[in-house]
Structure formats: C-alpha cells, structure tokens
Design an enzyme around this catalytic site. Structure first.
Site, short mmCIF file in Angstrom:
data_model
loop_
_atom_site.label_atom_id
_atom_site.label_comp_id
_atom_site.label_asym_id
_atom_site.label_seq_id
_atom_site.Cartn_x
_atom_site.Cartn_y
_atom_site.Cartn_z
N GLU A 91 1.61 4.21 -2.95
CA GLU A 91 1.50 4.69 -4.33
C GLU A 91 2.86 5.15 -4.84
OE1 GLU A 91 -0.57 5.44 -1.86
OE2 GLU A 91 -2.40 4.45 -2.56
N LEU A 148 0.85 -1.20 0.00
CA LEU A 148 0.00 0.00 0.00
C LEU A 148 0.89 1.25 0.00
CD1 LEU A 148 -3.19 0.33 2.21
CD2 LEU A 148 -2.06 2.22 1.09
N HIS A 185 -12.53 10.16 -2.38
CA HIS A 185 -12.86 9.16 -3.39
C HIS A 185 -13.49 9.73 -4.65
CE1 HIS A 185 -12.60 7.05 0.47
NE2 HIS A 185 -12.00 6.13 -0.26
N PRO A 201 0.43 10.68 -3.01
CA PRO A 201 1.74 10.23 -2.51
C PRO A 201 2.71 9.85 -3.64
CG PRO A 201 -0.05 9.13 -1.34
CD PRO A 201 -0.67 9.85 -2.50
#
Ligand SMILES: Cc1ncc(C[n+]2csc(CCOP(=O)(O)OP(=O)(O)O)c2C)c(N)n1
Length: 704
Positions: free
Chosen positions: A440, A438, A508, A469
């Site tokens: 990016e 996890l 999101h 990120p």
C-alpha cells in the site's frame, strides 16, 4: 511561481574550457561548475554551523562528504522531464539542478517566500521543473522518497506510450537516500516496483556507514546493499567510491545513460565519508577516532582539487573559484538576513486548492481546467447499485480523460476483490487499469509521483485497515500543497472500502474515518447511495485536491443504496449535506452505512426526527447541521467508527460551541464501542449502533 532567472544554472565561473583535456579528466562533466558548487556547498555548511552555534537557525544536516557525488550527478540530469526525489542531505544536488543560493538560505533561515514560506523544516526542498528537471517535494520520513520516484517513472512511460507525448522519451526518475533508508519499507517497495515493471529509475544510495549512530550492517547484511540485491532480476547494480571524482565520473555516466537508454532501473551503491555529525547537534561520540580520521582522509574536496589541477585548470583558478563561491554565499546571506519572516496571517493558506494553480502536479498545473460538474442529476437512468455507480463513473471519466489511471491490488484482471472495477481493464486497456504489487505504501506513493507528473491517479486500497502501511505517504500527500506554499500538489482519488458487511473482524471491517479528516489537505467523501457516489466521485476525479473516497462494503449491493444512474455529467459538490427526513424534535446526523438504520429509527419514532446525511466528512456541512439543531434543539450523531476522538466528538463539540444556548439536551453520539470490530454476528450486533439503539437514544434525548 519561479522567475525565469531562478531557472538558470549559476554560471559564475566563466565558460567551459574542458576541450583538450585527457578523456578521463573531462568525461563530459562541467568541472568548473562542479568545483564552484562544491565550494558553495562547503561555504553553506560552514555558515550554517556558525548560525546553529549562535542559535540563529535550528537545523543543519551537513552535506560534507556527500557533496561531490551529488553535484556530479546533477550535472547529468539534463532532461526537462527528469524527476528527482531526494532527502534532507541533498542540497548539493539541488544546487546542481539550479536552485539559487539565496533561495536555499531563505528556506534554512525560515524566511518568508521561497520553497515553503517558512513551513517545512528548511532542509528539505522542492523545485518545479519549468523546463528543467523537477525536484519532487522532499519529506522528512526516511525511505518515503522511493515510491514517488517510481510513480514519476511510471508516468513518464505512460505519457510517452499511452498519450504519445514524445517529449517524455529519455527522461528518468532519480531516488537518492542514505544507507539507513535501505531498511525502510519504501525502499523495498520502490525496488520491487521499478524492477518488475522495468521502469527508468536510478536509485542512488549514499552510504556514509551510519544512520545517525547506527552502523549500516544493521540496515542490510554486511552493510552491502548492492551485493544483497545482486539476484534481483531487472535491476542493474553499480558500486563504487562516492568520493573519488574519476570513479564517480564513470559510474554516474554509466548509471544515468543505462536508465536513459531504457535498460531498466539501476542502483548505484556509493560509499561516502560522513565528515560531520548526522546533524549539527550530533557530536559523534559513538565513532572511534580512527574511523573519524579515515573519513577525513577520504574527503572528496581535496581529491577533486587533485583531480582537476593542474590538468583542467590551474591552482590559481581553483582558489579563485573557492573565493567566488564563498563571496556568493556571504552576499546571499546578507540579502537573506534582511528578508522578512513569513506573514503569520497567511499560515492557513494553501491547505486546499484555491484560485491560483500550483506550479507542478495534477492536471490543472499544465493549463487544463478541471471540468464543470454542476449538471443536475438525471432521474430516468437505470436503477443501479452503488458498485455499478462507481464503475460507471470511472468508466465515463476514463473515456473522457486519458490522464486518468485506475490501479491497485487485483484491480486489473480480476476487477477488484469487491468487483467494483470489473470490466474496466478490458474497456480501457492494461496500461490504464492495472494491478500493483502488494504494498500500500507503493500504491499511494506511486500515485503521488504520477500526480506530480500530471496524471490523475485513482488507486484502490482493498480494505480500510490496509491503508495503514500507506499512512506516511497519505500524510505527505495531504500536506504537500501547504508545505510547498502552493508550488506542488498531488491530487488523487484514493478509493477505500470501509465498514462491516455480514460479519466483522479487526482487519476487514474498520471505518476509521477520523484519521483521514485529521490528515490535513484531504477531502473525505462517504456516500450512502449510488447517485451520491457517482456525483462525488466525478467531482473528485475532476478536482485539484486529494480525495479519500470511502465505499461502504455493506452498501455496494444494498437495496437501500440503489438509485437511478444520474448521468455522465452529474457532479456533486463537497460539503453539502442531504436532509433525508424532516422533523422538529431532533436532528440526527449520520453518513455512509449508518444512514439506513437512522432512517428506520426516525420512521419508527413518535418524535419528529430530521435525518441529515453529511455525504462528505471534510468539509462537512456545518451550516445545514447548525441550522437544523437550532430549530430542533436536540442533536444526535451516529457513526459506525468507534466513539473516542471520532467524528461524532468533533461534531458534538461544534454543536456545543456554536449552538449551546439553543440546546434543550446535550449534543450526543452513538458509535461502535471503543473496540475493534468483532467477528461473530452476535458480537458485531452488540457493538454497532442499530435502528433499535438509535431509537432508544432518540427517545432519551427527546425526554431529556
Ligand atoms: C521513518 C523515519 N524514521 C526515523 C527518522 C529519524 N531519522 C532521521 S535521519 C535518520 C537516519 C537516516 O540515515 P541514512 O538513511 O543513512 O541517511 P544519512 O543521514 O546518513 O545521510 C533517522 C533515523 C526519520 N526521519 N524517518
């Protein structure tokens, strides 16, 4: 491109004659060459200090103190597919890999040609392998070197195991950085990925005790990164004095061979003295006199001399090597001074791929040409949704191209949190469609390393917000071709879901396309339907540039986006808009999730509205937009992204600049208010353009 003479290691001090030496002295290293390169490095540092003082060059990052470990390390990087990701203090390592002195100085002096044609800072380097180790393009961001190195290592394994390319066996990746870099997220992302995947990566931490003025205990507890990582399973750790030739000989040999032999990643924590300021401008007022004195007592140059003379060669030979190195630097500088500055007319070249392929990175660099994708769309295929179109296209391209790899968080076993990659792992295997940690930063950084090693990476980011990120890696990927003067490129297809679906929220539902348009070197696709998505994705996967591929969440299964599958050969060129409805009164420019409400507003309007779906945001189809606006004399741009400094601002500015005299109304924009996307449907509805608000704006402009 490099000439073959540039590839040869400078053997200016005669043949090796280490036979018969005590084993600890010889230890498999080319000591004369090491001595020579140490002196070259010192002479370069001394020259640069003069040039900085005279204002002839802007920067110097002295390698004094770091030099010995680097030239010794370079001596062991002999595999033609070794990849080295280093940093601004790594010039001795580059010299050891064969970088000619003249090329180094040319870059420092910002002359034409060379590593970057005067484009990067002059102290970071790159070197296509061409039969020797590759120096991956360095970047200025501390910690950004680790994930690309890990990606290179992952590609080494992939090429050997999946593509049966035996010539990659035994090759390794090396990532070198300072003690400050161990606090960076890229370092941790790299350590985690290399350890969990047991990849052939050698991490070399050159610990000089400071990150500019900040002591190493701010970067990791007690400043002891080796100790702090001791519990990391799968990671071997070796610690030692990075200025002691005998200790280095053991540690470097042990570290390199352990990684080469497939025993997983290894981290070398090497303490080195920093004998100068961080950069020329840094006068080190923050260091105590005793600290400075202790550092100079640890200088590796006299220690190397004492290690080698008289056992390996005489003091006369040592002195001769020093003179020879100084003369070589003087001569090279004389030549470099006479070189011309870069041609200002060429400053815009190589942002994107052109007729000349890069020397390294992507499938084209190895002599393969991206496939043609100009076949026309089939109209009798099954009608599918946008998610299916992406899945089918990935599936077909995975079958066609064994260099293609698809990966990201939950992309493998689960098939993606949006279900887009469902079934691909079962069809193509866990080596080709896989999950990641996890991070990016790691997803995109590793994709860079894989692309540089000749793979075609198609990473997925779960939601637009979570690309943040990875922005450092995204920016470095985009600028790579330009800043290396077309020597390197890392083409990839970065798939990112965007936009609000049933509800919104700040994490999101972002679209934020403008950021990618401003990341130089990236193409940006924003399809509004299944056929366009298949065509643009195919073109991207066969292309030679990095592409951000924006998949609108609300369109993945929307009826408005369903189309017949256009076939496994269909490709759509970037920069060609689609005119979806014709009209003489107003041009409505949009893309992605706003296409459907714009079409509804146009259909409901009493005015003739020409709706243009841009399909790609970089490049965007200026000709189609301007031709339409010149005819309709009115222009409205609608997007889901917030308004300020958005793409609508860019389009409206171009329309105002290029078609001012044709306009009967101001070029206008509609977009999300300048707020993050809200959650409650009532708030989201108020924040986003709708068919109603678009219709009202059409009316206002028509009456203007
Ligand atoms: C991400 C990032 N933040 C800040 C900087 C500015 N900066 C350049 S070098 C440096 C210190 C790095 O120290 P270290 O990693 O120990 O390497 P050293 O220079 O000591 O060899 C900093 C803060 C940068 N280049 N990148």
């Amino acid at each position: 491109m490099m000439s073959s003479s540039e590839l040869r290691v400078p053997e200016t001090v005669g043949p090796e004659s280490d036979a018969g030496l005590r084993p600890d002295r010889a230890a498999g290293f080319k000591w004369r060459r090491i001595a020579y390169l140490m002196h070259v490095s010192r002479a370069l540092d001394a020259l640069e200090e003069e040039l900085c003082a005279q204002g002839e060059i802007a920067y110097q990052f002295s390698a004094r103190g770091h030099d010995l470990l680097q030239v010794m390390l370079g001596d062991l990087l002999t595999h033609p597919h070794d990849g080295v990701a280093a940093y601004y203090r790594s010039r001795p390592l580059l010299l050891s890999l064969g970088a000619p002195i003249k090329e180094v100085l040319r870059s420092v002096a910002a002359k034409g040609g060379g590593y970057s044609n005067g484009r990067d800072i002059g102290v970071v380097f790159n070197r296509p392998g061409n039969g020797g180790p590759t120096a991956l393009p360095m970047a200025g961001g501390v910690g950004s070197q680790y994930s690309p190195a890990v990606g290179w290592a992952q590609a080494l394994r992939y090429r050997r195991v999946v593509r049966n390319e035996e010539r990659y066996a035994g090759a390794i990746a090396v990532a070198a950085g300072g003690d400050g870099s161990v606090a960076a997220s890229g370092f941790w992302a790299g350590i985690v990925a290399a350890s969990t995947l047991e990849l052939p990566v050698l991490f070399v931490i050159e610990d000089n005790g400071y990150g500019i003025s900040v002591p190493s205990h701010f970067q990791t507890p007690n400043g002891e990164i080796g100790d702090n990582l001791a519990a990391f399973s799968g990671l071997r750790i070796l610690k030692g004095d990075g200025a002691d030739p005998a200790a280095l000989a053991d540690i470097l040999r042990e570290g390199v061979s352990s990684v080469r032999e497939g025993r997983g990643p290894c981290l070398l924590h090497l303490k080195t003295p920093r004998l100068q300021g961080h950069s020329y401008q840094d006068k080190q007022a923050y260091r105590a006199p005793e600290d400075l004195a202790q550092a100079s007592r640890r200088d590796p140059l006299p220690r190397l001399r004492d290690h080698l003379t008289p056992g390996v060669f005489s003091r006369d030979v040592w002195d001769g090597v020093e003179e020879e190195a100084k003369a070589a630097v003087r001569d090279a500088w004389r030549e470099v001074q006479a070189l011309p500055a870069p041609d200002p007319g060429g400053v815009g070249a190589h942002v994107f791929s052109g007729p000349d392929p890069q020397a390294c990175g992507g499938q084209r660099a190895e002599g393969t040409t991206p496939g043609q994708t100009e076949a026309s769309a089939l109209s009798d295929g099954p009608r599918i949704n946008l998610a299916d179109a992406i899945r089918r296209t990935l599936d077909a391209e995975l079958r066609l191209n064994t260099r293609l790899v698809v990966f990201g968080q939950d992309v493998g076993v689960k098939g993606g949190v949006h279900g887009v990659t469902r079934g691909l792992r079962e069809a193509h295997g866990a080596e080709r469609v896989f999950d990641t940690s996890l991070s990016e930063e790691s997803i995109v950084g590793r994709a860079i390393g894989m692309a540089l090693c000749g793979l075609v990476p198609a990473p997925e980011i779960q939601f637009r917000k979570y690309a943040e990120p990875a922005m450092e890696q995204i920016a470095d990927c985009g600028s790579m071709r330009w800043r290396t003067n077309n020597r390197f490129a890392a083409p990839m297809v970065l798939r990112i879901p965007v936009g609000a679906a049933r509800t919104g929220d700040p994490w999101h539902s972002q679209t934020k396309e403008a950021e990618f348009v401003r990341m130089h070197g990236w193409l940006v696709a924003a399809p509004s339907n299944a056929a366009d998505a298949a065509g643009l994705l195919r073109t991207a996967l066969r292309g030679d540039d990095p592409v951000v591929f924006l998949e609108h969440r609300a369109l993945l299964d929307a009826a408005s986006a369903r189309r017949p599958y256009p076939g496994d050969d269909y490709g759509l060129a970037f920069g060609r808009a689609a005119t979806l409805s014709s009209g003489d009164d107003l041009t409505l420019v949009t893309w992605g999730g706003m296409v459907a409400p714009c079409l509804r507003a146009a259909a409901a309007s009493s005015h003739g509205v020409e709706v243009i779906d841009l399909r790609t945001l970089w490049p965007w189809d200026r000709e189609t937009v301007l031709a339409s606006v010149r005819r309709t004399r009115r222009c409205l741009v609608v997007h889901e992204d917030s308004l300020a400094a958005g793409i609508g601002a860019e389009l409206a500015a171009v329309v105002a600049e290029e078609a001012f005299l044709d306009l009967d109304a101001p070029a206008a924009r509609l977009g999300m208010a300048d707020i993050p996307p809200p959650h409650a449907p009532a708030l989201l509805g108020a924040a986003l353009p709708s068919a109603e608000t678009i219709g009202a704006e059409i009316e206002r402009l028509a009456r203007f």
